[in-house]
Scaffold this motif. Structure first.
Motif, PDB file in Angstrom:
ATOM      1  N   ARG A 199      51.532 -53.090  66.358  1.00 16.05           N
ATOM      2  CA  ARG A 199      52.640 -53.475  67.238  1.00 16.05           C
ATOM      3  C   ARG A 199      53.071 -54.923  66.980  1.00 16.05           C
ATOM      4  O   ARG A 199      54.261 -55.230  66.894  1.00 16.05           O
ATOM      5  CB  ARG A 199      52.204 -53.309  68.701  1.00 16.05           C
ATOM      6  N   ASP A 255      41.053 -47.700  67.885  1.00 12.18           N
ATOM      7  CA  ASP A 255      42.417 -47.239  68.127  1.00 12.18           C
ATOM      8  C   ASP A 255      43.205 -48.289  68.919  1.00 12.18           C
ATOM      9  O   ASP A 255      44.355 -48.603  68.586  1.00 12.18           O
ATOM     10  CB  ASP A 255      42.359 -45.915  68.896  1.00 12.18           C
ATOM     11  N   TYR A 256      42.561 -48.853  69.931  1.00 13.68           N
ATOM     12  CA  TYR A 256      43.215 -49.877  70.750  1.00 13.68           C
ATOM     13  C   TYR A 256      43.605 -51.082  69.880  1.00 13.68           C
ATOM     14  O   TYR A 256      44.743 -51.568  69.922  1.00 13.68           O
ATOM     15  CB  TYR A 256      42.264 -50.319  71.875  1.00 13.68           C
ATOM     16  N   TYR A 284      37.699 -45.255  70.266  1.00 10.14           N
ATOM     17  CA  TYR A 284      38.799 -45.725  71.124  1.00 10.14           C
ATOM     18  C   TYR A 284      39.050 -47.224  70.924  1.00 10.14           C
ATOM     19  O   TYR A 284      40.194 -47.671  70.906  1.00 10.14           O
ATOM     20  CB  TYR A 284      38.505 -45.430  72.600  1.00 10.14           C
ATOM     21  N   HIS A 310      47.485 -47.333  78.676  1.00 15.89           N
ATOM     22  CA  HIS A 310      47.169 -48.159  79.845  1.00 15.89           C
ATOM     23  C   HIS A 310      46.673 -47.288  80.993  1.00 15.89           C
ATOM     24  O   HIS A 310      45.749 -47.664  81.712  1.00 15.89           O
ATOM     25  CB  HIS A 310      48.416 -48.932  80.294  1.00 15.89           C
ATOM     26  N   ARG A 353      46.402 -50.301  67.321  1.00 14.86           N
ATOM     27  CA  ARG A 353      47.728 -50.224  67.936  1.00 14.86           C
ATOM     28  C   ARG A 353      48.334 -51.610  68.129  1.00 14.86           C
ATOM     29  O   ARG A 353      49.523 -51.820  67.908  1.00 14.86           O
ATOM     30  CB  ARG A 353      47.635 -49.544  69.312  1.00 14.86           C
ATOM     31  N   TRP A 354      47.495 -52.552  68.544  1.00 13.58           N
ATOM     32  CA  TRP A 354      48.029 -53.893  68.770  1.00 13.58           C
ATOM     33  C   TRP A 354      48.333 -54.616  67.451  1.00 13.58           C
ATOM     34  O   TRP A 354      49.319 -55.339  67.341  1.00 13.58           O
ATOM     35  CB  TRP A 354      47.072 -54.727  69.643  1.00 13.58           C
ATOM     36  N   VAL A 378      42.306 -55.246  81.768  1.00 10.04           N
ATOM     37  CA  VAL A 378      41.421 -54.135  82.122  1.00 10.04           C
ATOM     38  C   VAL A 378      40.972 -53.393  80.867  1.00 10.04           C
ATOM     39  O   VAL A 378      39.808 -52.999  80.749  1.00 10.04           O
ATOM     40  CB  VAL A 378      42.126 -53.179  83.103  1.00 10.04           C
ATOM     41  N   ALA A 379      41.902 -53.227  79.923  1.00  5.92           N
ATOM     42  CA  ALA A 379      41.543 -52.529  78.686  1.00  5.92           C
ATOM     43  C   ALA A 379      40.435 -53.276  77.944  1.00  5.92           C
ATOM     44  O   ALA A 379      39.461 -52.680  77.479  1.00  5.92           O
ATOM     45  CB  ALA A 379      42.771 -52.376  77.793  1.00  5.92           C
ATOM     46  N   ASP A 439      43.168 -46.532  80.571  1.00  3.40           N
ATOM     47  CA  ASP A 439      42.300 -47.675  80.829  1.00  3.40           C
ATOM     48  C   ASP A 439      42.232 -48.034  82.311  1.00  3.40           C
ATOM     49  O   ASP A 439      41.214 -48.509  82.799  1.00  3.40           O
ATOM     50  CB  ASP A 439      42.785 -48.894  80.041  1.00  3.40           C
ATOM     51  N   LEU A 440      43.348 -47.835  83.025  1.00  3.42           N
ATOM     52  CA  LEU A 440      43.384 -48.269  84.416  1.00  3.42           C
ATOM     53  C   LEU A 440      42.942 -47.204  85.400  1.00  3.42           C
ATOM     54  O   LEU A 440      42.348 -47.506  86.424  1.00  3.42           O
ATOM     55  CB  LEU A 440      44.810 -48.719  84.790  1.00  3.42           C
ATOM     56  N   ASN A 473      37.170 -52.934  79.753  1.00  2.19           N
ATOM     57  CA  ASN A 473      36.589 -51.605  79.520  1.00  2.19           C
ATOM     58  C   ASN A 473      35.820 -51.581  78.211  1.00  2.19           C
ATOM     59  O   ASN A 473      34.711 -51.043  78.128  1.00  2.19           O
ATOM     60  CB  ASN A 473      37.693 -50.544  79.422  1.00  2.19           C
ATOM     61  N   GLU A 487      47.247 -55.166  82.488  1.00  4.25           N
ATOM     62  CA  GLU A 487      46.800 -53.907  81.897  1.00  4.25           C
ATOM     63  C   GLU A 487      45.888 -54.167  80.692  1.00  4.25           C
ATOM     64  O   GLU A 487      44.908 -53.451  80.483  1.00  4.25           O
ATOM     65  CB  GLU A 487      48.014 -53.066  81.467  1.00  4.25           C
ATOM     66  N   GLU A 488      46.234 -55.190  79.896  1.00  2.61           N
ATOM     67  CA  GLU A 488      45.400 -55.500  78.727  1.00  2.61           C
ATOM     68  C   GLU A 488      44.049 -56.059  79.157  1.00  2.61           C
ATOM     69  O   GLU A 488      43.030 -55.851  78.499  1.00  2.61           O
ATOM     70  CB  GLU A 488      46.108 -56.507  77.819  1.00  2.61           C
TER      71      GLU A 488
END
Lengths: 301, 119
Positions: A195, A187-188, A184, B62, A191-192, A79-80, B65-66, A83, A76-77
């Protein structure tokens, strides 16, 4: 009609005749209807160089993020991050095209037969890139990469936000598109950082190291070159020094939530990206990015 | 009767007694989420797939993004796969077969005016 089986099928209907796309998208052209004239009193070569600076920041950052593909800790990361890389690549393409349009001698000097953006991305050498050193440094681990992304996107968001009122209509349009994207990205990354910083002892430690590795590059990103100062004075560009307060405020908020210290570290890098003086890391990065385009100029697939 | 779980994204599947050929590798400890997206012209949220995330908030990001990379969606729902109560294949006949011959339950005996696409 509405398909019950798949959200994508309902969307594909909108563009039924276009077999090229698996799913309908309805693309917007960010430059549609924009006045492409060079503003009065602005030196075209200055404008082209300024576009290269902003394009190269995005292009090199994009390439670094792309290097996480197949290497990210979670699918998932991956792909993020891809992007985000693609958003930045899109910004870079528009800016490279603008640079080529403002000063056609730039691309034609390196690759006369290619589209301007390809010529400028793939046929300039490391000393002809004007990105800040921050973006060319190695990825390091995931913590260092999100630390760098937080710094980069916070800085670029402040920059693009001011650029939306540029007297150059193209730069203003590119910035308006970019603000939404980079908001965005920030923001991404935030968040990390939060976290990991406010996580376990291990994640806190790794995040702290990632930030320590990033601070030395921060000094450079607030130093405007002569070109940037001239264009800022003409209300076309942005003076980087003026972004510092907003940057400090945003980063400070994130780090206080992440329970990590904000350190104003003196720059220890002896490079100056805006002058084309880079670390060896950029040459390695460009070699990988450019090798295919140089071996097969104008190839399509 | 074996235990069932909604985990896997394709409705209830048996979790035991199914030969898989390989020992499943525990790749991630993040729980599975199911993703529902409402398209621009869609009337309702539609299941589009699943993903792994550490918590609800991360799952939503997620999903963005996906599953909305190609401009598909305007609204996203995520829900922990474990929180879905699903019908099981064993109950297929008692659950669904009785509706197979009730043609009068379909509104085919009415003429539907033009311009009412969703009924």
């Amino acid at each position: 009609m509405i398909h019950d089986d798949s959200a994508y099928e309902s969307l594909a209907d909108e563009h039924g005749g276009d077999a090229r796309w698996a799913f309908g998208t309805g693309f917007d052209d960010p430059l549609s209807g924009v006045d492409t004239a060079i503003p009065d009193g602005v030196d075209a070569a200055d404008l082209a160089t300024y576009c290269l600076m902003l394009a190269d920041d995005a292009l090199v950052m994009s390439q670094r993020l792309t290097q996480w593909c197949t290497n990210a800790p979670e699918l998932e990361e991956e792909v993020a991050l891809a992007n985000i890389a693609l958003d930045l690549l899109g910004q870079s393409r528009l800016l490279l095209a603008r640079a080529g349009a403002a000063d056609p001698a730039l691309p034609s000097r390196v690759a006369p037969d290619l589209p301007h953006e390809d010529a400028l991305a793939y046929f300039r050498g490391p000393t002809e890139f004007y990105n800040v050193t921050l973006v060319e440094a190695d990825n390091g681990d995931f913590a260092r990469s999100v630390a760098r992304l937080l710094v980069f996107s916070t800085w670029r968001l402040a920059l693009l936000d001011r650029l939306t009122t540029s007297r150059d209509a193209v730069l203003a349009a590119v910035a308006a598109k970019g603000v939404k994207e980079v908001t965005y990205h920030r923001d991404y990354a935030a968040r990390w950082v939060i976290r990991l910083g406010d996580g376990t002892a291990l994640s806190h430690g790794r995040m702290a190291v990632g930030l320590e590795d990033t601070w030395p590059y921060v000094g450079e990103i607030f130093v405007s070159s002569d070109v940037e100062q001239r264009l800022a004075a003409a209300n076309v560009g942005v003076d980087l020094a003026g972004l510092r307060a907003e940057f400090d405020d945003a980063i400070g908020q994130v780090l206080s939530l992440a329970k990590l210290p904000f350190r104003d570290v003196a720059s220890t890098v002896d490079t100056l990206g805006r002058s084309g003086r880079h670390s060896d890391a950029l040459a390695t990065l460009l070699a990988e990015m450019q090798v295919l385009a140089r071996a097969h100029p104008a190839a399509t697939w | 009767m074996s235990e069932f779980t909604a985990e896997g994204g394709h409705g209830a599947v048996p979790t035991e007694g199914v030969p898989s050929g390989v020992e499943p590798k525990q790749r991630s400890v993040w729980p599975l989420y199911e993703v529902f997206v409402r398209g621009k012209r869609g009337l309702n949220h539609v299941h589009v797939g699943s993903l792994h995330a550490a918590d609800d908030d991360m799952a939503l990001h997620h999903a963005r993004d996906l599953y909305t990379r190609r401009n598909e969606g305007v609204s996203i729902w995520v829900v922990r796969a474990n929180d879905i109560t699903a019908s099981s294949p064993d109950e297929k006949d008692p659950f669904f077969a009785p509706s197979g011959d009730k043609v009068y339950r379909h509104p085919t005996f009415y003429s539907i005016p033009e311009g009412i696409p969703h009924i």
